[in-house]
Scaffold this motif. Structure first.
Motif, PDB file in Angstrom:
ATOM      1  N   LEU A  39      47.527  40.659  44.682  1.00 13.46           N
ATOM      2  CA  LEU A  39      46.923  41.158  43.142  1.00 13.46           C
ATOM      3  C   LEU A  39      45.293  41.072  43.168  1.00 13.46           C
ATOM      4  O   LEU A  39      44.910  39.786  43.530  1.00 13.46           O
ATOM      5  CB  LEU A  39      47.558  40.408  41.848  1.00 13.46           C
ATOM      6  CG  LEU A  39      49.144  40.286  41.969  1.00 13.46           C
ATOM      7  CD1 LEU A  39      49.453  39.580  40.499  1.00 13.46           C
ATOM      8  CD2 LEU A  39      49.438  41.867  41.510  1.00 13.46           C
ATOM      9  N   TYR A  48      50.804  36.225  43.085  1.00  9.56           N
ATOM     10  CA  TYR A  48      49.193  36.747  43.371  1.00  9.56           C
ATOM     11  C   TYR A  48      48.873  36.695  45.043  1.00  9.56           C
ATOM     12  O   TYR A  48      48.408  37.672  45.566  1.00  9.56           O
ATOM     13  CB  TYR A  48      48.338  35.850  42.418  1.00  9.56           C
ATOM     14  CG  TYR A  48      47.000  36.101  42.251  1.00  9.56           C
ATOM     15  CD1 TYR A  48      45.996  36.208  43.142  1.00  9.56           C
ATOM     16  CD2 TYR A  48      46.779  36.534  40.866  1.00  9.56           C
ATOM     17  CE1 TYR A  48      44.744  36.729  43.027  1.00  9.56           C
ATOM     18  CE2 TYR A  48      45.167  36.910  40.515  1.00  9.56           C
ATOM     19  CZ  TYR A  48      44.438  36.820  41.564  1.00  9.56           C
ATOM     20  OH  TYR A  48      43.033  37.230  41.255  1.00  9.56           O
ATOM     21  N   PRO A  90      42.698  41.468  40.089  1.00 14.03           N
ATOM     22  CA  PRO A  90      42.315  41.761  38.988  1.00 14.03           C
ATOM     23  C   PRO A  90      40.975  42.409  38.446  1.00 14.03           C
ATOM     24  O   PRO A  90      39.920  42.173  39.115  1.00 14.03           O
ATOM     25  CB  PRO A  90      42.293  40.477  38.078  1.00 14.03           C
ATOM     26  CG  PRO A  90      41.830  39.433  39.286  1.00 14.03           C
ATOM     27  CD  PRO A  90      42.165  39.940  40.528  1.00 14.03           C
ATOM     28  N   PHE A 111      49.658  47.032  35.702  1.00 13.00           N
ATOM     29  CA  PHE A 111      49.679  46.863  36.953  1.00 13.00           C
ATOM     30  C   PHE A 111      49.779  48.264  37.516  1.00 13.00           C
ATOM     31  O   PHE A 111      50.585  49.138  37.479  1.00 13.00           O
ATOM     32  CB  PHE A 111      50.954  46.122  37.266  1.00 13.00           C
ATOM     33  CG  PHE A 111      50.852  44.646  36.929  1.00 13.00           C
ATOM     34  CD1 PHE A 111      50.638  43.756  37.822  1.00 13.00           C
ATOM     35  CD2 PHE A 111      50.977  44.296  35.618  1.00 13.00           C
ATOM     36  CE1 PHE A 111      50.485  42.414  37.656  1.00 13.00           C
ATOM     37  CE2 PHE A 111      51.074  42.879  35.183  1.00 13.00           C
ATOM     38  CZ  PHE A 111      50.679  42.091  36.121  1.00 13.00           C
ATOM     39  N   PHE A 119      45.756  44.961  37.063  1.00 14.61           N
ATOM     40  CA  PHE A 119      46.015  44.310  38.290  1.00 14.61           C
ATOM     41  C   PHE A 119      46.228  45.254  39.291  1.00 14.61           C
ATOM     42  O   PHE A 119      47.183  46.180  39.201  1.00 14.61           O
ATOM     43  CB  PHE A 119      47.221  43.247  38.166  1.00 14.61           C
ATOM     44  CG  PHE A 119      46.992  41.691  37.486  1.00 14.61           C
ATOM     45  CD1 PHE A 119      46.219  40.977  38.276  1.00 14.61           C
ATOM     46  CD2 PHE A 119      47.221  41.692  36.177  1.00 14.61           C
ATOM     47  CE1 PHE A 119      45.910  39.762  37.596  1.00 14.61           C
ATOM     48  CE2 PHE A 119      46.865  40.575  35.418  1.00 14.61           C
ATOM     49  CZ  PHE A 119      46.190  39.669  36.262  1.00 14.61           C
ATOM     50  N   SER A 163      48.781  43.196  30.243  1.00 16.32           N
ATOM     51  CA  SER A 163      48.042  43.685  31.495  1.00 16.32           C
ATOM     52  C   SER A 163      48.649  44.770  31.966  1.00 16.32           C
ATOM     53  O   SER A 163      50.106  45.225  31.870  1.00 16.32           O
ATOM     54  CB  SER A 163      47.924  42.681  32.512  1.00 16.32           C
ATOM     55  OG  SER A 163      47.191  41.483  32.186  1.00 16.32           O
TER      56      SER A 163
END
Length: 453
Positions: free
Chosen positions: A280, A389, A282, A40, A303, A38
């Protein structure tokens, strides 16, 4: 870009994310984590781009991250006419006269919960008050039994873990799914009963609402109820805890808010910017996208680091300073889609509950501040935050001047309550050395973020 010397998934980052935000923005604004495949993003302009470009960055990831425990699609997964219609239904349940009625429910629940602690002069604002309050008041607004708050909280804990975990073992995944099934089994009989005998509560509204001439299925209503529960409960105790911590740590600003309660919305808005409870959000890239010279490939999970974006010096002056008077925040717009901070998200899926979040925290804080006289951190208490998160204080032990028992029990001497909100354009100006800030009185109490819309 991969920085082998640093990981967002490390204990070092988890201990104090804000210490790494500048490094991320400056050195690795598109940070790749191989362990979760992922990307960020940490710069304000990049995060805002992702959250507002709904064609290039979709909420497809929620089909895996949220739908299994929400027991159906959540608002943030919907688009077009379906999203518009269902969003309006939910928004109506948290604005206007409905919101004014909810403010009375919020005030009554808060007064009842805090009363036993007032004669003692000590309270853990998060665990003694914030967490039970957030669940109980949401249950009452939905029309569910407030006495069930402990088991509902346990079910929501599993659902929240599923949605917010970056990685999840098979054992924990099964646990979370079991909790979701238990909550669904609890809700379905209530939904069926409200279809037959609707009342004035939000569940009844969802049961009787129509979309393209068709009422929503039990699955649809269940998913929306769980969506509301998670979005309303998850951040409330975190925001309240953060608000009191920041004001205690900045006694001049605490004194100003006590003298002029009209500053309270600004303090809440700055709390949401400075320490957003949702860290966070997504999204999934639908096509290749370039940020800071780095290509994020189509199909990748992205994210958005809300905490880092909210402390970007390109968006806010002196962003690592808590300042309820900052002129670049804008209190009036901080609870709307025009907010400069991104704690409520932005764009199509900006949080539907922003108005409720403001009303809830403002009402509770306005009630508690006069009661918690000389409030301070309890001697010997250790402050710690948890969560990647979503993030908030693990506890917040406070000492204050004890209140006489007669004044602490609702129904005897009335507790000091915040004045009701009244519409009106009148404005007041609060001046402090070197800065003048304008705040609006009498705005309708404006809810909170969960990335699930």
């Amino acid at each position: 870009m991969v920085d082998p010397r640093f990981s967002i998934l490390s204990e070092e980052f988890a201990a104090a994310p804000h210490r790494h935000f500048a490094r991320l923005r400056d050195r690795s604004p598109v940070h790749y984590e191989p362990a979760v495949d992922s990307y960020f993003l940490s710069r304000h302009r990049d995060v805002k781009r992702v959250l507002t470009d709904h064609e290039a960055f979709t909420t497809e990831t929620l089909q895996v991250r949220a739908e299994p425990v929400m027991r159906g699609p959540v608002l943030a997964q919907m688009t077009g006419a379906e999203h518009t219609a269902k969003r309006k239904i939910v928004v109506r349940g948290f604005t206007g006269q409905a919101l004014q009625d909810q403010v009375r429910t919020i005030r009554a629940n808060a007064a009842e919960l805090v009363a036993p602690f007032l004669p003692r002069g000590r309270m853990d604002l998060v665990n003694d008050f914030g967490k039970p309050f957030a669940v109980q008041v949401t249950l009452e607004i939905l029309g569910l039994d407030r006495k069930d708050w402990r088991k509902v909280a346990a079910w929501l804990g599993g659902i929240g873990e599923f949605v917010t975990a970056i990685t999840l073992t098979d054992e924990r995944r099964r646990h979370c799914l079991d909790r979701a099934l238990e909550l669904e089994a609890y809700l379905v009989p209530v939904i069926e009963q409200r279809r037959r005998h609707p009342g004035e509560d939000l569940i009844s509204t969802l049961c009787t609402a129509e979309f393209d001439g068709i009422t929503m299925s039990t699955r649809d209503v269940t998913a929306l109820i769980i969506n509301v529960l998670v979005a309303a409960v998850e951040p409330a105790d975190k925001t309240l805890g953060y608000l009191f911590k920041h004001l205690i740590d900045h006694p001049e600003q605490m004194a100003q808010v006590r003298r002029d309660p009209a500053l309270l919305p600004a303090a809440i808005a700055e709390t949401l910017r400075y320490t957003p409870p949702v860290q966070l959000v997504p999204r999934q890239a639908e096509r290749d996208a370039v940020f800071a010279g780095t290509v994020v490939p189509a199909g990748a999970t992205v994210f958005c680091l809300i905490g880092a974006a909210n402390r970007d010096p390109e968006a806010f002056d002196a962003p690592d300073t808590f300042d309820l008077h900052r002129p670049d925040l804008g209190t009036a717009r901080s609870f709307t889609a025009a907010a400069q901070h991104l704690a409520f998200g932005t764009g199509l899926h900006q949080c539907v509950g922003a108005a409720f979040a403001r009303a809830e925290i403002e009402t509770v804080a306005a009630l508690l501040l006069p009661l918690l006289d000389r409030v301070r951190h309890s001697p010997g208490s250790r402050y710690r935050e948890t969560g990647l998160y979503t993030r908030g204080p693990a506890a917040l032990s406070l000492d204050f001047t004890p209140v006489h028992e007669d004044a602490a029990v609702p129904g005897r001497t009335p507790l000091p309550l915040p004045a009701p909100h009244r519409p009106g354009p009148s404005r007041t100006t609060t001046t402090r050395p070197s800065r003048t800030t304008t705040t609006t009185r009498g705005e309708e109490p404006s809810w909170r973020p969960s990335e699930s819309d």
